[in-house]
Design a protein around this motif. Structure first.
Motif, short mmCIF file in Angstrom:
data_model
loop_
_atom_site.label_atom_id
_atom_site.label_comp_id
_atom_site.label_asym_id
_atom_site.label_seq_id
_atom_site.Cartn_x
_atom_site.Cartn_y
_atom_site.Cartn_z
N ARG A 9 19.00 5.49 13.80
CA ARG A 9 18.13 5.41 12.25
C ARG A 9 18.98 6.00 11.17
O ARG A 9 19.10 5.31 10.45
CB ARG A 9 16.98 6.51 12.53
CG ARG A 9 15.81 5.67 13.20
CD ARG A 9 14.57 6.69 12.92
NE ARG A 9 13.75 6.39 14.28
CZ ARG A 9 13.27 7.33 15.06
NH1 ARG A 9 13.71 8.47 15.03
NH2 ARG A 9 12.36 6.92 16.08
N LYS A 10 19.89 6.98 11.48
CA LYS A 10 20.67 7.49 10.32
C LYS A 10 21.70 6.31 10.14
O LYS A 10 22.08 6.33 8.60
CB LYS A 10 21.23 8.68 10.87
CG LYS A 10 20.33 9.85 10.82
CD LYS A 10 21.13 11.26 11.18
CE LYS A 10 20.08 12.41 11.02
NZ LYS A 10 20.62 13.55 11.62
N VAL A 11 22.27 5.73 11.13
CA VAL A 11 23.37 4.63 10.62
C VAL A 11 22.75 3.50 10.02
O VAL A 11 23.09 3.03 9.09
CB VAL A 11 24.03 4.24 11.88
CG1 VAL A 11 24.76 3.12 12.02
CG2 VAL A 11 24.97 5.53 12.51
N GLY A 12 21.17 3.02 10.45
CA GLY A 12 20.72 2.18 9.64
C GLY A 12 20.31 2.44 8.15
O GLY A 12 20.45 1.66 7.46
N ALA A 13 19.78 3.77 8.29
CA ALA A 13 19.58 3.96 6.67
C ALA A 13 20.61 3.86 5.84
O ALA A 13 20.66 3.70 4.70
CB ALA A 13 18.90 5.46 6.71
N GLY A 14 22.02 4.44 6.34
CA GLY A 14 23.18 4.37 5.64
C GLY A 14 23.63 3.10 5.45
O GLY A 14 24.09 2.74 4.21
N ALA A 15 23.55 2.04 6.17
CA ALA A 15 23.85 0.70 6.13
C ALA A 15 22.84 0.02 5.11
O ALA A 15 23.05 -0.75 4.03
CB ALA A 15 23.83 -0.02 7.39
N ALA A 16 21.78 0.40 5.17
CA ALA A 16 20.57 -0.05 4.18
C ALA A 16 20.99 0.26 2.63
O ALA A 16 20.94 -0.44 1.79
CB ALA A 16 19.19 0.32 4.30
N ARG A 17 21.29 1.53 2.74
CA ARG A 17 21.82 2.33 1.23
C ARG A 17 22.85 1.47 0.72
O ARG A 17 23.03 1.20 -0.49
CB ARG A 17 21.96 3.69 1.39
CG ARG A 17 20.98 4.46 0.97
CD ARG A 17 21.34 6.05 0.96
NE ARG A 17 20.40 6.65 1.78
CZ ARG A 17 21.03 7.34 2.90
NH1 ARG A 17 22.21 7.29 3.14
NH2 ARG A 17 20.23 7.74 3.91
N LEU A 18 24.16 1.25 1.56
CA LEU A 18 25.20 0.52 1.30
C LEU A 18 24.89 -0.88 0.60
O LEU A 18 25.42 -1.31 -0.14
CB LEU A 18 26.15 0.82 2.42
CG LEU A 18 27.48 0.02 2.17
CD1 LEU A 18 28.20 0.73 1.11
CD2 LEU A 18 28.37 -0.09 3.43
N ALA A 19 23.97 -1.86 1.61
CA ALA A 19 23.62 -2.83 1.35
C ALA A 19 23.10 -2.94 -0.13
O ALA A 19 23.07 -3.86 -0.83
CB ALA A 19 22.85 -3.54 2.34
N LYS A 20 22.14 -2.05 -0.43
CA LYS A 20 21.50 -1.72 -1.62
C LYS A 20 22.30 -1.76 -2.68
O LYS A 20 22.15 -2.36 -3.61
CB LYS A 20 20.25 -0.84 -1.58
CG LYS A 20 19.56 -0.69 -2.78
CD LYS A 20 18.57 0.63 -2.55
CE LYS A 20 17.67 0.72 -4.05
NZ LYS A 20 17.07 2.07 -3.88
#
Length: 70
Positions: A9-20
């Motif tokens: 979840r943390k990695v996914g959230a970080g990836a989502a922030r980076l993509a945003k």
């Protein structure tokens, strides 16, 4: 198993922030490019000097006469 899910979840959230951030940056760049295409280059208009004031001599004379010489 719970640790792996939490990590995922943390990695996914970080990836989502980076993509945003990437998407927001791309939209800003596209917006700037579109603005330059429609309205012209902003940097060019900033570097051009303004034409001299045709009434500068008259304004200076009025300041001297009124006693507000700088």
């Amino acid at each position: 198993m719970g640790v792996l899910k939490s990590l995922a979840r943390k990695v996914g959230a970080g990836a989502a922030r980076l993509a945003k951030r990437g998407i927001a940056g791309a939209l800003d760049s596209a917006s700037d490019a579109l603005e330059r295409a429609v309205f012209g280059n902003k940097e060019d208009s900033k570097t051009k000097e303004e034409p001299p004031d045709p009434f500068a001599d008259i304004k200076e004379k009025q300041r001297k006469e009124s006693g507000k010489v700088r």
